[in-house]
Design an enzyme around this catalytic site. Structure first.
Site, PDB file in Angstrom:
ATOM      1  N   LYS A  89       0.853  -1.192   0.000  1.00 38.99           N
ATOM      2  CA  LYS A  89       0.000   0.000   0.000  1.00 38.99           C
ATOM      3  C   LYS A  89       0.888   1.240   0.000  1.00 38.99           C
ATOM      4  O   LYS A  89       1.792   1.360   0.824  1.00 38.99           O
ATOM      5  CB  LYS A  89      -0.900   0.007   1.234  1.00 38.99           C
ATOM      6  CG  LYS A  89      -1.850   1.204   1.261  1.00 38.99           C
ATOM      7  CD  LYS A  89      -2.835   1.112   2.407  1.00 38.99           C
ATOM      8  CE  LYS A  89      -2.322   1.694   3.695  1.00 38.99           C
ATOM      9  NZ  LYS A  89      -2.121   3.156   3.699  1.00 38.99           N
TER      10      LYS A  89
ATOM     11  N   ASP B  74      -3.520   4.373  -1.739  1.00 34.41           N
ATOM     12  CA  ASP B  74      -4.481   4.784  -0.700  1.00 34.41           C
ATOM     13  C   ASP B  74      -4.432   6.297  -0.525  1.00 34.41           C
ATOM     14  O   ASP B  74      -3.774   6.799   0.388  1.00 34.41           O
ATOM     15  CB  ASP B  74      -4.097   4.038   0.591  1.00 34.41           C
ATOM     16  CG  ASP B  74      -4.878   4.468   1.816  1.00 34.41           C
ATOM     17  OD1 ASP B  74      -6.012   4.951   1.677  1.00 34.41           O
ATOM     18  OD2 ASP B  74      -4.343   4.292   2.931  1.00 34.41           O
TER      19      ASP B  74
ATOM     20  N   LYS C 266      -7.408   8.191  -0.653  1.00 27.70           N
ATOM     21  CA  LYS C 266      -8.702   8.599  -0.061  1.00 27.70           C
ATOM     22  C   LYS C 266      -9.265   9.850  -0.738  1.00 27.70           C
ATOM     23  O   LYS C 266      -9.494  10.881  -0.091  1.00 27.70           O
ATOM     24  CB  LYS C 266      -8.541   8.850   1.437  1.00 27.70           C
ATOM     25  CG  LYS C 266      -7.995   7.658   2.207  1.00 27.70           C
ATOM     26  CD  LYS C 266      -7.894   7.943   3.692  1.00 27.70           C
ATOM     27  CE  LYS C 266      -7.410   6.772   4.494  1.00 27.70           C
ATOM     28  NZ  LYS C 266      -5.983   6.425   4.314  1.00 27.70           N
TER      29      LYS C 266
ATOM     30  N   HIS D 151     -11.470  12.634  -2.022  1.00 26.71           N
ATOM     31  CA  HIS D 151     -12.704  13.189  -1.457  1.00 26.71           C
ATOM     32  C   HIS D 151     -12.833  14.619  -1.967  1.00 26.71           C
ATOM     33  O   HIS D 151     -12.167  15.530  -1.467  1.00 26.71           O
ATOM     34  CB  HIS D 151     -12.600  13.156   0.084  1.00 26.71           C
ATOM     35  CG  HIS D 151     -13.858  13.553   0.788  1.00 26.71           C
ATOM     36  ND1 HIS D 151     -13.914  13.716   2.147  1.00 26.71           N
ATOM     37  CD2 HIS D 151     -15.108  13.825   0.343  1.00 26.71           C
ATOM     38  CE1 HIS D 151     -15.148  14.061   2.511  1.00 26.71           C
ATOM     39  NE2 HIS D 151     -15.885  14.139   1.427  1.00 26.71           N
ATOM     40  N   ASP D 152     -13.669  14.810  -3.005  1.00 27.82           N
ATOM     41  CA  ASP D 152     -13.799  16.146  -3.602  1.00 27.82           C
ATOM     42  C   ASP D 152     -15.124  16.198  -4.347  1.00 27.82           C
ATOM     43  O   ASP D 152     -15.884  15.228  -4.318  1.00 27.82           O
ATOM     44  CB  ASP D 152     -12.595  16.415  -4.528  1.00 27.82           C
ATOM     45  CG  ASP D 152     -12.224  17.899  -4.569  1.00 27.82           C
ATOM     46  OD1 ASP D 152     -13.149  18.734  -4.715  1.00 27.82           O
ATOM     47  OD2 ASP D 152     -11.031  18.227  -4.439  1.00 27.82           O
ATOM     48  N   ILE D 153     -15.390  17.282  -5.035  1.00 27.65           N
ATOM     49  CA  ILE D 153     -16.622  17.331  -5.822  1.00 27.65           C
ATOM     50  C   ILE D 153     -16.515  16.271  -6.932  1.00 27.65           C
ATOM     51  O   ILE D 153     -15.411  15.877  -7.321  1.00 27.65           O
ATOM     52  CB  ILE D 153     -16.870  18.739  -6.419  1.00 27.65           C
ATOM     53  CG1 ILE D 153     -15.687  19.170  -7.301  1.00 27.65           C
ATOM     54  CG2 ILE D 153     -17.128  19.752  -5.316  1.00 27.65           C
ATOM     55  CD1 ILE D 153     -15.976  20.424  -8.125  1.00 27.65           C
ATOM     56  N   PRO D 154     -17.665  15.785  -7.421  1.00 22.68           N
ATOM     57  CA  PRO D 154     -17.642  14.662  -8.379  1.00 22.68           C
ATOM     58  C   PRO D 154     -16.694  14.859  -9.562  1.00 22.68           C
ATOM     59  O   PRO D 154     -15.925  13.963  -9.908  1.00 22.68           O
ATOM     60  CB  PRO D 154     -19.105  14.568  -8.826  1.00 22.68           C
ATOM     61  CG  PRO D 154     -19.878  15.031  -7.622  1.00 22.68           C
ATOM     62  CD  PRO D 154     -19.054  16.138  -7.020  1.00 22.68           C
TER      63      PRO D 154
ATOM     64  N   THR E 141     -13.969  16.734  -9.937  1.00 24.90           N
ATOM     65  CA  THR E 141     -12.555  16.674  -9.557  1.00 24.90           C
ATOM     66  C   THR E 141     -12.177  15.249  -9.167  1.00 24.90           C
ATOM     67  O   THR E 141     -11.112  14.755  -9.553  1.00 24.90           O
ATOM     68  CB  THR E 141     -12.285  17.638  -8.379  1.00 24.90           C
ATOM     69  OG1 THR E 141     -12.725  18.940  -8.751  1.00 24.90           O
ATOM     70  CG2 THR E 141     -10.811  17.685  -8.028  1.00 24.90           C
TER      71      THR E 141
ATOM     72  N   THR F   1     -10.100   3.649  10.806  1.00 20.95           N
ATOM     73  CA  THR F   1      -9.993   2.683  11.912  1.00 20.95           C
ATOM     74  C   THR F   1      -9.474   3.338  13.190  1.00 20.95           C
ATOM     75  O   THR F   1      -9.450   2.707  14.242  1.00 20.95           O
ATOM     76  CB  THR F   1      -9.087   1.504  11.493  1.00 20.95           C
ATOM     77  OG1 THR F   1      -7.989   2.009  10.740  1.00 20.95           O
ATOM     78  CG2 THR F   1      -9.850   0.524  10.651  1.00 20.95           C
TER      79      THR F   1
ATOM     80  N   ARG G 283      -3.543  -6.068  14.333  1.00 23.46           N
ATOM     81  CA  ARG G 283      -2.442  -6.228  15.293  1.00 23.46           C
ATOM     82  C   ARG G 283      -2.358  -7.672  15.751  1.00 23.46           C
ATOM     83  O   ARG G 283      -3.396  -8.276  16.078  1.00 23.46           O
ATOM     84  CB  ARG G 283      -2.678  -5.359  16.547  1.00 23.46           C
ATOM     85  CG  ARG G 283      -2.705  -3.848  16.292  1.00 23.46           C
ATOM     86  CD  ARG G 283      -1.320  -3.322  15.945  1.00 23.46           C
ATOM     87  NE  ARG G 283      -1.294  -1.884  15.728  1.00 23.46           N
ATOM     88  CZ  ARG G 283      -1.519  -1.292  14.548  1.00 23.46           C
ATOM     89  NH1 ARG G 283      -1.796  -2.007  13.475  1.00 23.46           N
ATOM     90  NH2 ARG G 283      -1.436   0.023  14.441  1.00 23.46           N
TER      91      ARG G 283
ATOM     92  N   ARG H  31       2.785  -0.692  10.786  1.00 26.37           N
ATOM     93  CA  ARG H  31       3.843  -0.684  11.802  1.00 26.37           C
ATOM     94  C   ARG H  31       4.116  -2.047  12.412  1.00 26.37           C
ATOM     95  O   ARG H  31       5.236  -2.300  12.865  1.00 26.37           O
ATOM     96  CB  ARG H  31       3.465   0.343  12.887  1.00 26.37           C
ATOM     97  CG  ARG H  31       3.653   1.775  12.401  1.00 26.37           C
ATOM     98  CD  ARG H  31       2.897   2.763  13.233  1.00 26.37           C
ATOM     99  NE  ARG H  31       1.457   2.656  13.046  1.00 26.37           N
ATOM    100  CZ  ARG H  31       0.567   3.475  13.599  1.00 26.37           C
ATOM    101  NH1 ARG H  31       0.968   4.462  14.368  1.00 26.37           N
ATOM    102  NH2 ARG H  31      -0.729   3.324  13.371  1.00 26.37           N
TER     103      ARG H  31
HETATM  104  O1  C5P Z   1       0.633   0.996  11.073  1.00 22.80           O
HETATM  105  P1  C5P Z   1      -0.789   0.575  10.860  1.00 22.80           P
HETATM  106  O2  C5P Z   1      -0.939  -0.932  10.627  1.00 22.80           O
HETATM  107  O3  C5P Z   1      -1.738   1.113  11.898  1.00 22.80           O
HETATM  108  O4  C5P Z   1      -1.173   1.255   9.466  1.00 22.80           O
HETATM  109  C1  C5P Z   1      -2.458   1.206   8.913  1.00 22.80           C
HETATM  110  C2  C5P Z   1      -2.411   1.785   7.545  1.00 22.80           C
HETATM  111  O5  C5P Z   1      -3.730   1.762   7.005  1.00 22.80           O
HETATM  112  C3  C5P Z   1      -1.952   3.231   7.460  1.00 22.80           C
HETATM  113  O6  C5P Z   1      -1.205   3.353   6.258  1.00 22.80           O
HETATM  114  C4  C5P Z   1      -3.221   4.052   7.378  1.00 22.80           C
HETATM  115  O7  C5P Z   1      -3.046   5.208   6.604  1.00 22.80           O
HETATM  116  C5  C5P Z   1      -4.157   3.086   6.663  1.00 22.80           C
HETATM  117  N1  C5P Z   1      -5.583   3.241   6.912  1.00 22.80           N
HETATM  118  C6  C5P Z   1      -6.132   3.100   8.173  1.00 22.80           C
HETATM  119  N2  C5P Z   1      -7.503   3.244   8.349  1.00 22.80           N
HETATM  120  C7  C5P Z   1      -8.301   3.464   7.299  1.00 22.80           C
HETATM  121  C8  C5P Z   1      -7.740   3.575   6.027  1.00 22.80           C
HETATM  122  C9  C5P Z   1      -6.366   3.451   5.855  1.00 22.80           C
HETATM  123  O8  C5P Z   1      -5.409   2.871   9.139  1.00 22.80           O
HETATM  124  N3  C5P Z   1      -9.599   3.506   7.450  1.00 22.80           N
END
Ligand code: C5P
Length: 233
Positions: free
Chosen positions: A33, A60, A62, A64-67, A69, A121, A183, A213
């Site tokens: 990603k 990734d 994300k 998010h703008d007007i349709p 764009t 998340t 995790r 991480r």
């Molecule tokens: O380090 P960690 O496993 O927490 O990273 C999660 C990755 O997923 C990050 O790159 C973060 O930008 C991405 N992400 C997220 N929650 C979302 C969408 C993307 O944590 N809803």
């Protein structure tokens, strides 16, 4: 293939950091990603490098703008040759539908799958109710946004493992559910709040998990990565 279910988040700034991790994880690594941190630093150069390494890429950003764009931004992302891109479902039905309509009309390009972020998340029920002033549970809200994304024609959503079960049940087997916040030890959350183990995420219905991480900051990234692969095999 189990390796393709695990997407490693390359949350780095330099190409050297990316190269080091790609070398450490070796041929078991199939899907990565690229998020805002890396793309805003290196742009399409890093995409070309990862494609040369035969890796699948979730870009990734994300959107998010007007349709208008959003659909043109996603057109440019599709031209990079990545496999998965995302928009934000809070952009609404028209934004998502215009994006996917333009992607479906592409000629000579294999369009990427397009998924929508529901709630980050890192967002908790308390953030939703108190800080944002939105009533109801995160689970209900995420499901509502997932249904909206599917009705707009999208291929799937980003959601936490905690909502994967209800989304899978409601939206069917072919809908992609990509779950970050994964995790091995769920006590170790960093800034995430809606977390689960890799095995639970897959059992709850995730099609892919995103790990950052947990692998990149591990004393041995390859050992951590293999532990995750083993845990879902
Ligand atoms: O380090 P960690 O496993 O927490 O990273 C999660 C990755 O997923 C990050 O790159 C973060 O930008 C991405 N992400 C997220 N929650 C979302 C969408 C993307 O944590 N809803």
């Amino acid at each position: 293939m189990v390796n393709e279910k695990v997407i490693v988040a390359l949350d780095f700034t330099t190409k050297q950091q990316v190269e080091d991790l790609v070398i450490k994880l070796g041929t078991d690594l199939k899907y990565v990603k690229v998020g805002m941190q890396l793309f805003y630093s290196l742009g399409s150069e890093i995409i070309e490098y990862l494609l040369e390494k035969d890796l699948k890429i979730f870009l990734d950003l994300k959107v998010h703008d007007i349709p208008n764009t959003a659909q043109n931004a996603c057109l440019n992302l599709a031209k990079l040759g990545v496999h998965l891109i995302n928009v934000h479902s809070l952009g609404g039905f028209k934004m998502m539908n215009d994006v996917i309509t333009m992607q479906n009309e592409l000629i000579g390009i294999n369009r990427p799958k397009v998924i929508a972020v529901t709630h980050l998340t890192s967002t908790s029920d308390q953030d939703l109710n108190q800080t944002l002033g939105v009533k109801g549970s995160i689970e209900d809200h995420v499901l509502k946004l997932a249904k909206l994304s599917q009705s707009a024609g999208l291929d799937g959503v980003v959601a936490s493992a905690l909502e994967a079960k209800v989304i899978r049940k409601s939206l069917g087997e072919n809908f992609l559910i990509v779950t970050p916040g994964v995790r091995l030890n769920t006590a170790n959350t960093h800034d995430q709040t809606r977390v689960a183990t890799p095995r639970d995420a897959i059992n709850f219905g995730a099609s892919h998990i995103v790990v950052g991480r947990e692998v990149t900051k591990a004393p041995s990234p390859s050992a951590a990565f293999n532990k995750i692969l083993d845990s879902i095999s």
